[in-house]
Design an enzyme around this catalytic site. Structure first.
Site: not given
Ligand code: F6P
Length: 350
Positions: A128, A130, A165, A173, A280, A283
């Site tokens: 994962t 995450d 900025r 996550g 995404h 990923r």
């Protein structure tokens, strides 16, 4: 000849193909198994949808993102899937599958654990972006996601500086802040907000103002999608959600907190603020060398367990060693970011 199936479940991540390649190569060349891919995660086992994987079918996939056997978030034990796990048991027999290698995060491993309790021969591999699976120091996919986020932060730095900025960078996550913490440390973030630490908007704005006061008139804020904000609209327990829908495992769909936060920062500091959501992209694409090596080591170790008949286990990384632990030991909780990491990151805030 024993037939072994491999599946990938949950959100995809870079390194899945490297892992599939290792599983298949080890199975064929060292153990003479017949190897097959179960298509689209647990859905493939419910539907009996598999395809043979020979040496040639995994040739050239090491650097490729995604998964050549597809993935899904199908939950055979979900409330709408009555009878699906019985179909899995039937298909295991019908397809003559001796054992399964389940590559996935906490949802996929939860299903693997329940099936192993019902007598299915299964070994897990943790993946994962995450990095939230307990029991393992790292999951593959995480290092690549962090590197993608760091590259984005580096690019955002230069435009932030040109325009004076505040730039908010939202990373994935889910309910833990591993990607935000590591990408923030490596990318030189001026503030990192993660689900493990409640957000105090006054403190956020004061930190940014303090930084600007000492002459730095731009700031980079890395925010994890799973933080809670004190806002009235679009909230479920304080989360900012993409939609009211939940997935098959009951997870809320996170995303969008960065732009809400950006507005709050602009209002609270008076500094022009923009938000970038990496989504995404984290990923996709080719895995880092670390993830290729980790996935390869996991794949080889999982096949060794299958060969020894040690089922109901998952291979994990502890220090620099790959070891097997019981699937039940990774159930039921997230591995959260501990104070060691957040205290380290905090040194550079403001
Ligand atoms: O678990 C991986 C992950 O990318 C999370 O970081 C994110 O919240 C979720 O999956 C997104 O899921 P989906 O691909 O269904 O949008």
């Amino acid at each position: 000849m024993k037939k072994i199936g491999v599946l990938t479940g949950g959100g995809d991540c870079p390194g899945l193909n490297a892992t599939i390649r290792a599983v298949v190569r080890k199975g064929i060349s060292e153990y003479n198994y017949e190897m097959c891919g179960i298509l689209a995660g647990w859905k493939g086992l419910i539907d009996g949808n598999i395809k043979e994987l020979d040496m040639n079918s995994v040739s050239g996939i090491l650097p490729r993102g995604g998964t050549i056997i597809g993935t899904s978030r199908t939950n055979p034990f979900g409330k709408d899937n009555k009878g699906d796990h019985e179909r899995i048991l039937e298909n295991m027999e019908k397809l003559n599958l001796h054992a399964i290698v389940a590559i996935g995060g906490e949802d996929t491993q939860g299903v693997a654990f329940k099936l192993s309790e019902m007598g299915v021969n299964v070994v897990g591999i943790p993946k994962t972006i995450d990095n939230d699976l307990p029991g393992t120091d790292y999951t593959f996919g995480f290092d690549t996601a962090v590197n993608i986020a760091v590259e984005a932060i580096d690019r955002i730095h230069t435009t932030a500086e040109s325009h004076n900025r505040v730039m908010v960078v939202e990373v994935m996550g889910r309910h833990t802040g591993w990607i935000a913490t590591f990408a923030g440390i490596a990318g030189g973030a001026d503030l990192i907000l993660i689900p493990e630490k409640p957000v105090d908007m006054k403190e956020v704005c004061d930190t940014i103002k303090r930084r600007h006061k000492r002459g730095k008139n731009f700031s980079i804020v890395v925010v994890s999608e799973g933080i809670k904000l004190p806002v009235e609209d679009k909230k479920e327990e304080g989360f900012i959600l993409q939609s009211a829908k939940k997935d098959a495992f009951g997870h809320v769909m996170l995303g969008g907190v960065g732009s809400v936060l950006a507005k709050m920062i602009e209002k609270g500091t008076g500094f022009e603020t923009r938000c970038t959501v990496l989504g995404h992209t984290q990923r996709g694409g080719t895995p880092t060398a670390f993830d290729r090596v980790l996935g390869t080591r996991f794949g080889i170790a999982a096949m060794e367990l299958i060969h020894k008949g040690e089922f109901g286990k998952i291979v994990v990384l502890r220090g620099n060693e790959i070891i097997p632990i019981a699937l039940k030991d990774v159930m039921g909780q997230y591995k959260t970011v501990d104070d060691y990491w957040y205290d380290l990151a905090k040194v550079f805030f403001g």
